[in-house]
Write an enzyme that holds these catalytic residues in place. Structure first.
Site, PDB file in Angstrom:
ATOM      1  N   HIS A 130      41.287  39.190   5.652  1.00  0.00           N
ATOM      2  CA  HIS A 130      41.428  38.529   6.956  1.00  0.00           C
ATOM      3  C   HIS A 130      42.568  37.507   6.921  1.00  0.00           C
ATOM      4  CE1 HIS A 130      39.571  36.626  10.681  1.00  0.00           C
ATOM      5  NE2 HIS A 130      40.352  35.671  10.250  1.00  0.00           N
ATOM      6  N   GLU A 131      42.600  36.711   5.844  1.00  0.00           N
ATOM      7  CA  GLU A 131      43.612  35.652   5.766  1.00  0.00           C
ATOM      8  C   GLU A 131      45.008  36.215   5.491  1.00  0.00           C
ATOM      9  OE1 GLU A 131      42.745  32.929   6.961  1.00  0.00           O
ATOM     10  OE2 GLU A 131      40.590  33.257   6.826  1.00  0.00           O
ATOM     11  N   HIS A 134      46.554  37.268   8.644  1.00  0.00           N
ATOM     12  CA  HIS A 134      47.131  36.165   9.422  1.00  0.00           C
ATOM     13  C   HIS A 134      48.594  35.926   9.037  1.00  0.00           C
ATOM     14  CE1 HIS A 134      44.078  34.394  11.978  1.00  0.00           C
ATOM     15  NE2 HIS A 134      43.203  34.298  10.995  1.00  0.00           N
TER      16      HIS A 134
HETATM   17 ZN    ZN Z   1      41.202  34.030  11.141  1.00  0.00          ZN
END
Ligand code: ZN
Length: 156
Positions: A130-131, A134
């Site tokens: 998830h990171e 980003h």
């Molecule tokens: Zn996030």
């Protein structure tokens, strides 16, 4: 240290690709400390620099085992699959179902710019993916399998 403002879905910063960090300057050190404080204040599991408006490749993660700082993280291997709920501090009050690898192996540098290889399963694997997304300007909302749902209760 200071809590920084978290950019919300729709903010253009969240769609931009981040640049590599070449050295840990006092400014980067302050950014990392602020990111940890911001993540804890918001009861999050992870936070990436673009979420506080800085387009640099650094994330902080804490799945309840202490803070993990990943500078310039890069996926080396992934395997397996897990499908489950995912949320994001930039999309408060919502969650969605996302499929991620069950296991990941990454390389990264810590806040002292020491090289490390990190392996993670389950929640840690999910948080790392998830990171890293980003840092590429990608949000989990683009990967949800049946839309966004409202969180019905707040965890303490
Ligand atoms: Zn996030």
């Amino acid at each position: 240290m200071a809590v920084r403002n978290i950019r919300q879905l729709g903010d253009g910063m969240l769609k931009k690709k981040c640049r590599e960090i070449k050295e840990i300057t006092p400014r980067i050190r302050e950014l990392i400390e602020d990111m940890k404080e911001t993540m804890y204040e918001a009861n999050g599991v992870g936070l990436a620099a673009p979420q506080v408006g800085v387009l640099k490749r650094v994330v902080v993660i804490d799945i309840g085992e202490g803070p993990l700082v990943l500078v310039n993280p890069r996926l080396l291997q992934s395997s397996g699959e897990q499908t489950g709920e995912e949320g994001c501090l930039s999309v408060p009050g919502k969650y969605g179902i996302v499929t991620r690898p069950m296991h990941v192996k990454i390389e990264a540098w810590n806040e002292e710019m020491e090289y490390m290889v990190v392996e993670g399963d389950e929640l840690l694997a999910r948080a790392i993916c998830h990171e890293i997304d980003h840092l590429e300007g990608q949000m989990y909302v683009e990967k949800v399998e049946d839309g966004l749902h409202d969180v019905e209760y707040e965890e303490e």
